[in-house]
Design a protein around this motif. Structure first.
Motif, PDB file in Angstrom:
ATOM      1  N   ARG A 267      -1.607   2.637  -6.264  1.00  0.00           N
ATOM      2  CA  ARG A 267      -2.500   3.110  -5.214  1.00  0.00           C
ATOM      3  C   ARG A 267      -2.594   2.037  -4.139  1.00  0.00           C
ATOM      4  O   ARG A 267      -2.569   0.844  -4.424  1.00  0.00           O
ATOM      5  N   GLU A 268      -2.700   2.469  -2.916  1.00  0.00           N
ATOM      6  CA  GLU A 268      -2.773   1.554  -1.772  1.00  0.00           C
ATOM      7  C   GLU A 268      -3.914   0.540  -1.954  1.00  0.00           C
ATOM      8  O   GLU A 268      -5.013   0.937  -2.351  1.00  0.00           O
ATOM      9  N   ARG A 311      -3.905  10.509  -2.041  1.00  0.00           N
ATOM     10  CA  ARG A 311      -4.687  10.542  -3.281  1.00  0.00           C
ATOM     11  C   ARG A 311      -5.328  11.925  -3.450  1.00  0.00           C
ATOM     12  O   ARG A 311      -5.895  12.486  -2.509  1.00  0.00           O
ATOM     13  N   THR A 356      -6.382   7.472   1.316  1.00  0.00           N
ATOM     14  CA  THR A 356      -5.571   6.556   0.521  1.00  0.00           C
ATOM     15  C   THR A 356      -4.253   7.214   0.154  1.00  0.00           C
ATOM     16  O   THR A 356      -4.209   8.391  -0.211  1.00  0.00           O
TER      17      THR A 356
END
Length: 459
Positions: A267-268, A311, A356
């Motif tokens: 995830r970022e 996301r 995200t």
């Protein structure tokens, strides 16, 4: 050694190709041939259409490259009842080919098309091999679109009367139509199914039909494309010169290709070092695959991809990046910008600058270019074409059967114009130019219909 076509576009030594990568790989040959022909005729965006005996297959060349299926809606392809999750050239298929069965639906009191096919055996009724159900090809023959004396170079004697009798009893009588009206209805239904499939395919992927030309191949492509090309709304339709063997040509000229991928969930912000290290490992695996086949790696081309999504989303998009070093130099801002450009091109807008993004996986393609064949290229001529004869055919029920000029494909020269209605034929192929349309022979022997110069459906 024997090479095997792979579903993600490219060939590999048959001993080193995985079985799963060959699923559905035959139609990919047509896409690869279209990619090569597109380069020769100077087109970057092409709708590829393949009308065979059983199916109608649609794909695209976008900005000079094929699209990999999992870029949109996952990589799910269904074989029997199993979902196959493997990268593959994005091709949509429907049951609409020369052998597709046309039948009367008692519930709706209408003609339905497919998905059943007569196949090559018994084949259409006119083959005389025991077929009893009306097919699209039977309608071709009844309407005069096929030359009964030159089918497969005259090596197959056709039974036109059997085809007429079947269309009359199975379709025309239940609907209260004439034989001609029923045969035309079969082809009109097929043409609209094909056009609708093209429109759905491009719209679902955020692609604008106005930016594309259309290539038609397969044994039946040049029979239908004058209609479905115009119905789709493209400005230009190419009836490919070697349409009946075009997919085979694509397999023969395809580059050697290997693909390596890895799942890498993040995830970022991403760990850029981990991404770079993973790319280097995938590169090494690709190189080893080529070496195991005895191929030189000195001129190997590599392409790098990231599978990304916002996301909360279920499906990822595959975004090409320049190189692993680009990841380190551009970092998260560069990755996000590349993803959002691609996302916006497909869906028209991005959710939010604050959404995200997630990484799902990485891909590396290794490509070894093969020597491409030279296609026939001749000079443009100004003298008009000479018809070899005429054949009675019908395109509209109200106008009935009329003499239609027949041209021999091998005698046509680049620059010559063919005004519809007309047939252009060889022993293995028939091209149709509909009334009101104009086709021009290009330097490679393709017949190019310019729909801006005239059309059939608004005449």
């Amino acid at each position: 050694s024997v090479a095997s076509m792979q579903c993600f576009g490219g060939v590999a030594d048959a001993q080193h190709a995985s079985a799963i990568s060959t699923i559905g790989s035959g139609p990919v040959g047509g896409v690869m041939a279209s990619k090569y022909l597109a380069q020769l005729v100077g087109q970057k965006n092409v709708i590829t259409t393949d009308v065979g005996g059983t199916s109608f297959d649609v794909s695209v060349i976008w900005e000079g490259e094929e699209i990999i299926a999992r870029e949109y809606f996952g990589a799910a392809g269904v074989v029997e009842r199993f979902e196959v999750l493997t990268p593959r050239v994005d091709i949509a298929s429907i049951g609409a080919g020369g052998g597709t069965v046309a039948w009367f639906d008692t519930a709706s009191k209408s003609i339905k098309l497919g998905p059943d096919s007569a196949g090559s055996h018994p084949g259409p009724i006119f083959y005389g091999q025991g077929g009893t159900r009306v097919t699209v090809a039977d309608a071709w023959l009844v309407l005069g679109y096929l030359d009964p004396d030159r089918f497969l170079g005259g090596r197959i004697k056709v039974d036109a009367e059997a085809a007429k009798a079947a269309i009359e009893s199975q379709l025309a009588q239940p609907l209260g139509m004439s034989l001609t009206e029923a045969a035309l209805a079969v082809l009109e239904l097929a043409n609209h199914h094909m056009s609708d499939t093209i429109k759905i395919f491009l719209t679902a992927r955020g692609l604008d039909i106005d930016r594309f030309v259309l290539f038609a191949f397969g044994g039946g492509g040049p029979m239908h494309a004058a209609a479905y090309g115009e119905l789709t709304g493209v400005k230009r339709t190419y009836l490919v010169a070697n349409a009946s063997v075009f997919s085979a040509l694509g397999i023969a000229l395809a580059d050697h290709k290997h693909k390596q991928q890895v799942t890498l969930l993040a995830r970022e912000p991403f760990d850029l070092g981990a991404i770079t290290a993973a790319y280097r490992d995938l590169e090494h695996r690709v190189v080893e695959q080529f070496r195991s086949e005895g191929l030189s790696t000195s001129t190997l081309r590599t392409r790098y991809f990231m599978d990304l999504r916002y996301r909360g989303q279920f499906h990822e998009m595959t975004v090409e990046i320049p190189s692993p070093s680009w990841v380190e130099s551009e970092g998260m801002p560069g990755i996000r910008a590349a993803f959002e450009r691609h996302y916006q091109a497909v869906y028209g807008a991005i959710p939010s600058a604050y959404s995200t993004i997630e990484l799902v996986g990485l891909d590396v393609d290794g490509i070894a270019d093969t020597v491409k064949p030279s296609l026939r290229q001749t000079q443009t001529h100004e003298r008009g074409p000479q018809a070899a004869g005429t054949r009675n055919a019908c395109f509209r029920a109200r106008e009935g059967y009329q003499p239609v000029p027949v041209y021999t494909h091998g005698e046509l020269l680049p620059g010559q114009n063919i005004s519809g209605p007309a047939f252009v034929q060889s022993d293995y192929l028939t091209m149709i130019v509909l009334p009101g349309q104009i086709g021009q022979v290009d330097e490679f022997g393709n017949l190019v219909l310019d729909h801006t110069r005239g059309g059939f459906f608004h005449v």
